[in-house]
Design a protein around this motif. Sequence first.
Motif, PDB file in Angstrom:
ATOM      1  N   TYR A 170      23.554  58.463  60.426  1.00 52.20           N
ATOM      2  CA  TYR A 170      22.544  57.694  59.700  1.00 52.20           C
ATOM      3  C   TYR A 170      21.415  58.623  59.276  1.00 52.20           C
ATOM      4  CZ  TYR A 170      20.303  57.802  64.290  1.00 52.20           C
ATOM      5  OH  TYR A 170      19.755  58.213  65.479  1.00 52.20           O
ATOM      6  N   THR A 171      20.571  58.133  58.407  1.00 53.76           N
ATOM      7  CA  THR A 171      19.434  58.898  57.916  1.00 53.76           C
ATOM      8  C   THR A 171      18.157  58.137  58.234  1.00 53.76           C
ATOM      9  OG1 THR A 171      20.787  59.783  56.116  1.00 53.76           O
ATOM     10  CG2 THR A 171      18.392  59.964  55.873  1.00 53.76           C
ATOM     11  N   THR A 172      17.190  58.844  58.795  1.00 52.26           N
ATOM     12  CA  THR A 172      15.879  58.260  59.065  1.00 52.26           C
ATOM     13  C   THR A 172      14.885  58.870  58.088  1.00 52.26           C
ATOM     14  OG1 THR A 172      16.448  58.126  61.413  1.00 52.26           O
ATOM     15  CG2 THR A 172      14.122  57.839  60.831  1.00 52.26           C
ATOM     16  N   TYR A 173      14.119  58.029  57.431  1.00 51.54           N
ATOM     17  CA  TYR A 173      13.098  58.474  56.488  1.00 51.54           C
ATOM     18  C   TYR A 173      11.723  58.256  57.110  1.00 51.54           C
ATOM     19  CZ  TYR A 173      16.980  58.363  53.232  1.00 51.54           C
ATOM     20  OH  TYR A 173      18.179  58.581  52.616  1.00 51.54           O
ATOM     21  N   SER A 181       8.417  54.448  58.777  1.00 53.52           N
ATOM     22  CA  SER A 181       9.744  55.042  58.854  1.00 53.52           C
ATOM     23  C   SER A 181      10.778  53.933  58.684  1.00 53.52           C
ATOM     24  CB  SER A 181       9.961  55.766  60.184  1.00 53.52           C
ATOM     25  OG  SER A 181       9.965  54.864  61.244  1.00 53.52           O
ATOM     26  N   TYR A 182      11.963  54.316  58.188  1.00 52.62           N
ATOM     27  CA  TYR A 182      13.059  53.367  58.097  1.00 52.62           C
ATOM     28  C   TYR A 182      14.376  54.121  58.214  1.00 52.62           C
ATOM     29  CZ  TYR A 182      13.525  54.618  53.113  1.00 52.62           C
ATOM     30  OH  TYR A 182      13.697  55.276  51.936  1.00 52.62           O
ATOM     31  N   ILE A 183      15.433  53.398  58.599  1.00 51.47           N
ATOM     32  CA  ILE A 183      16.759  53.983  58.794  1.00 51.47           C
ATOM     33  C   ILE A 183      17.718  53.398  57.766  1.00 51.47           C
ATOM     34  CG2 ILE A 183      18.719  54.145  60.393  1.00 51.47           C
ATOM     35  CD1 ILE A 183      16.693  54.088  62.687  1.00 51.47           C
TER      36      ILE A 183
END
Length: 185
Positions: A170-173, A181-183
Motif C-alpha cells: 500500500y501507499t501512505t501519503y 495523511s491517507y492510505i
Amino acid sequence: INDQMVFNMPWADSRWNITSVVMEDGVSPLNTDNWFMYCTQLRRVSLGDGLTTIGEDMFFGCSQLVSITIPTSVTHIGPFALSDCNNLTEIIFEGDAPSIGEYAFHRAVATAYYPAGNETWTADVKQSYMGDITWIGYWDDSMGDDIPRCQNGHPCLELVTEPTCTEGGYTTYFCNECGDSYIDD
C-alpha cells in the motif's frame, strides 16, 4: 585505506575543523574519492548542480553530518560514500536515481527522499546499501497536475510499503504542511 588518498587534499591538515562544505554550481571535479573523509566536525554540505559523482568514501566517517541533498546532476554515488555518518538522518535526491555503490550508506539510519513521479526510482534502486534507509517519495508543484494532494490541496509525500508474502502492499501519503495523511492501494 591509503593515507595518501586521505591526506593529499589541500585541506587535509584542517579536516578536523571543517564544519561546512559548499560546492558551487558548475563544479565537477574528475575524482572526488576520499575528499572529506574523516571530517568529523562536518555538519553542513551544499553540493552544487554540475557535480556528477559523489566519490568512493567522499564523506566516510563524517560523524556529525545530519543531512545531505543530492543535486540532479549526480549520476553516481560511490561505495562507502556516506558510510559511518552516524548522525545522518536525511538524504534528499533532487533528480533521477543515480547508480549507488555497495555500502554507500553503511551504518546510516536515515530517511531518503526521492521524486515520486520519477520512473528511474525503482525498487531495485531503493535498497538499504548496508544502512537502515526509509525511502519516501515526494511531490512538489513543479511536477505537474498529477501529483497527490491532501484535502487542502498541498503536495504530499509518498511512502510505498511493498507487499510481502503475507500482506498486500500500500501507499501512505503525508502532507507536511497540514499534517494530514491517507492510505491508498
